[in-house]
Design a protein around this motif. Structure first.
Motif, PDB file in Angstrom:
ATOM      1  N   ASN A 194       2.123   1.942  10.160  1.00 19.16           N
ATOM      2  CA  ASN A 194       2.155   0.650  10.839  1.00 19.16           C
ATOM      3  C   ASN A 194       2.765  -0.391   9.893  1.00 19.16           C
ATOM      4  O   ASN A 194       2.045  -1.012   9.113  1.00 19.16           O
ATOM      5  N   PRO A 195       4.085  -0.578   9.964  1.00 19.00           N
ATOM      6  CA  PRO A 195       4.756  -1.502   9.046  1.00 19.00           C
ATOM      7  C   PRO A 195       4.336  -2.961   9.213  1.00 19.00           C
ATOM      8  O   PRO A 195       4.608  -3.784   8.345  1.00 19.00           O
ATOM      9  N   ASP A 196       3.665  -3.285  10.296  1.00 23.87           N
ATOM     10  CA  ASP A 196       3.223  -4.659  10.541  1.00 23.87           C
ATOM     11  C   ASP A 196       1.742  -4.865  10.218  1.00 23.87           C
ATOM     12  O   ASP A 196       1.116  -5.792  10.736  1.00 23.87           O
ATOM     13  N   SER A 197       1.198  -4.053   9.354  1.00 21.34           N
ATOM     14  CA  SER A 197      -0.212  -4.184   8.976  1.00 21.34           C
ATOM     15  C   SER A 197      -0.353  -5.290   7.932  1.00 21.34           C
ATOM     16  O   SER A 197      -0.035  -5.100   6.758  1.00 21.34           O
ATOM     17  N   ALA A 198      -0.828  -6.441   8.376  1.00 18.98           N
ATOM     18  CA  ALA A 198      -1.004  -7.576   7.464  1.00 18.98           C
ATOM     19  C   ALA A 198      -1.985  -7.228   6.351  1.00 18.98           C
ATOM     20  O   ALA A 198      -1.792  -7.620   5.198  1.00 18.98           O
ATOM     21  N   LYS A 199      -3.026  -6.492   6.687  1.00 12.68           N
ATOM     22  CA  LYS A 199      -4.040  -6.142   5.687  1.00 12.68           C
ATOM     23  C   LYS A 199      -3.454  -5.263   4.585  1.00 12.68           C
ATOM     24  O   LYS A 199      -3.685  -5.499   3.401  1.00 12.68           O
ATOM     25  N   ALA A 200      -2.689  -4.244   4.954  1.00 11.72           N
ATOM     26  CA  ALA A 200      -2.080  -3.358   3.957  1.00 11.72           C
ATOM     27  C   ALA A 200      -1.087  -4.126   3.087  1.00 11.72           C
ATOM     28  O   ALA A 200      -1.044  -3.933   1.870  1.00 11.72           O
ATOM     29  N   LEU A 201      -0.299  -5.005   3.711  1.00  9.76           N
ATOM     30  CA  LEU A 201       0.646  -5.819   2.937  1.00  9.76           C
ATOM     31  C   LEU A 201      -0.094  -6.744   1.974  1.00  9.76           C
ATOM     32  O   LEU A 201       0.318  -6.926   0.821  1.00  9.76           O
ATOM     33  N   ARG A 202      -1.179  -7.326   2.445  1.00  2.00           N
ATOM     34  CA  ARG A 202      -1.962  -8.247   1.623  1.00  2.00           C
ATOM     35  C   ARG A 202      -2.598  -7.512   0.435  1.00  2.00           C
ATOM     36  O   ARG A 202      -2.552  -7.989  -0.703  1.00  2.00           O
ATOM     37  N   ILE A 203      -3.146  -6.344   0.674  1.00  2.00           N
ATOM     38  CA  ILE A 203      -3.778  -5.580  -0.406  1.00  2.00           C
ATOM     39  C   ILE A 203      -2.730  -5.107  -1.415  1.00  2.00           C
ATOM     40  O   ILE A 203      -2.930  -5.223  -2.630  1.00  2.00           O
ATOM     41  N   ARG A 204      -1.602  -4.600  -0.917  1.00  2.00           N
ATOM     42  CA  ARG A 204      -0.549  -4.146  -1.831  1.00  2.00           C
ATOM     43  C   ARG A 204       0.031  -5.325  -2.609  1.00  2.00           C
ATOM     44  O   ARG A 204       0.290  -5.218  -3.808  1.00  2.00           O
ATOM     45  N   GLY A 205       0.188  -6.461  -1.936  1.00  2.00           N
ATOM     46  CA  GLY A 205       0.682  -7.655  -2.613  1.00  2.00           C
ATOM     47  C   GLY A 205      -0.270  -8.121  -3.700  1.00  2.00           C
ATOM     48  O   GLY A 205       0.156  -8.511  -4.790  1.00  2.00           O
ATOM     49  N   THR A 206      -1.554  -8.068  -3.423  1.00  2.00           N
ATOM     50  CA  THR A 206      -2.552  -8.449  -4.425  1.00  2.00           C
ATOM     51  C   THR A 206      -2.526  -7.488  -5.607  1.00  2.00           C
ATOM     52  O   THR A 206      -2.642  -7.910  -6.767  1.00  2.00           O
ATOM     53  N   ALA A 207      -2.357  -6.212  -5.331  1.00  2.00           N
ATOM     54  CA  ALA A 207      -2.259  -5.220  -6.414  1.00  2.00           C
ATOM     55  C   ALA A 207      -1.030  -5.492  -7.275  1.00  2.00           C
ATOM     56  O   ALA A 207      -1.107  -5.448  -8.511  1.00  2.00           O
ATOM     57  N   HIS A 208       0.106  -5.784  -6.638  1.00  2.00           N
ATOM     58  CA  HIS A 208       1.312  -6.124  -7.402  1.00  2.00           C
ATOM     59  C   HIS A 208       1.072  -7.352  -8.270  1.00  2.00           C
ATOM     60  O   HIS A 208       1.479  -7.394  -9.433  1.00  2.00           O
ATOM     61  N   LYS A 209       0.403  -8.358  -7.709  1.00  2.00           N
ATOM     62  CA  LYS A 209       0.097  -9.582  -8.464  1.00  2.00           C
ATOM     63  C   LYS A 209      -0.736  -9.243  -9.691  1.00  2.00           C
ATOM     64  O   LYS A 209      -0.441  -9.685 -10.799  1.00  2.00           O
ATOM     65  N   ASP A 210      -1.766  -8.443  -9.509  1.00  2.00           N
ATOM     66  CA  ASP A 210      -2.652  -8.079 -10.608  1.00  2.00           C
ATOM     67  C   ASP A 210      -1.937  -7.269 -11.687  1.00  2.00           C
ATOM     68  O   ASP A 210      -2.332  -7.290 -12.850  1.00  2.00           O
ATOM     69  N   LEU A 211      -0.886  -6.563 -11.298  1.00  2.00           N
ATOM     70  CA  LEU A 211      -0.093  -5.779 -12.251  1.00  2.00           C
ATOM     71  C   LEU A 211       1.035  -6.592 -12.880  1.00  2.00           C
ATOM     72  O   LEU A 211       1.780  -6.075 -13.713  1.00  2.00           O
ATOM     73  N   GLY A 212       1.181  -7.850 -12.464  1.00  2.00           N
ATOM     74  CA  GLY A 212       2.239  -8.696 -13.008  1.00  2.00           C
ATOM     75  C   GLY A 212       3.588  -8.483 -12.353  1.00  2.00           C
ATOM     76  O   GLY A 212       4.602  -8.939 -12.864  1.00  2.00           O
ATOM     77  N   LYS A 213       3.611  -7.799 -11.228  1.00  2.00           N
ATOM     78  CA  LYS A 213       4.852  -7.559 -10.485  1.00  2.00           C
ATOM     79  C   LYS A 213       4.988  -8.661  -9.436  1.00  2.00           C
ATOM     80  O   LYS A 213       4.774  -8.446  -8.239  1.00  2.00           O
ATOM     81  N   TYR A 214       5.340  -9.860  -9.906  1.00  2.00           N
ATOM     82  CA  TYR A 214       5.283 -11.046  -9.063  1.00  2.00           C
ATOM     83  C   TYR A 214       6.315 -11.055  -7.934  1.00  2.00           C
ATOM     84  O   TYR A 214       6.019 -11.528  -6.849  1.00  2.00           O
ATOM     85  N   GLU A 215       7.502 -10.513  -8.170  1.00  2.00           N
ATOM     86  CA  GLU A 215       8.508 -10.482  -7.101  1.00  2.00           C
ATOM     87  C   GLU A 215       8.059  -9.583  -5.955  1.00  2.00           C
ATOM     88  O   GLU A 215       8.176  -9.951  -4.782  1.00  2.00           O
TER      89      GLU A 215
END
Length: 67
Positions: free
Chosen positions: A9-30
């Motif tokens: 489901n490419p439109d899963s806001a929750k999955a995008l939000r969780i993956r985005g938060t994980a990227h943020k925590d890893l310093g992968k800001y882009e």
């Protein structure tokens, strides 16, 4: 897990939000900005908005340092 959820489901806001938060925590800001922005476009979330602001500020600082 988020990647698998987004394949189904490419439109899963929750999955995008969780993956985005994980990227943020890893310093992968882009990558974080991309995912968090996409999640916000689908379903607004206050914590994602704060994370987006944080990533934007970090990227701005990094870009200034590289100039």
């Amino acid at each position: 897990d988020c990647n698998a959820a987004l394949e189904m489901n490419p439109d899963s806001a929750k999955a995008l939000r969780i993956r985005g938060t994980a990227h943020k925590d890893l310093g992968k800001y882009e990558e974080a900005l991309k995912d968090l922005s996409a999640s916000q476009a689908i379903d607004y979330n206050d914590s994602a908005a704060e994370a987006l602001k944080f990533c934007t500020e970090k990227l701005t600082i990094l870009q200034k340092m590289l100039k």
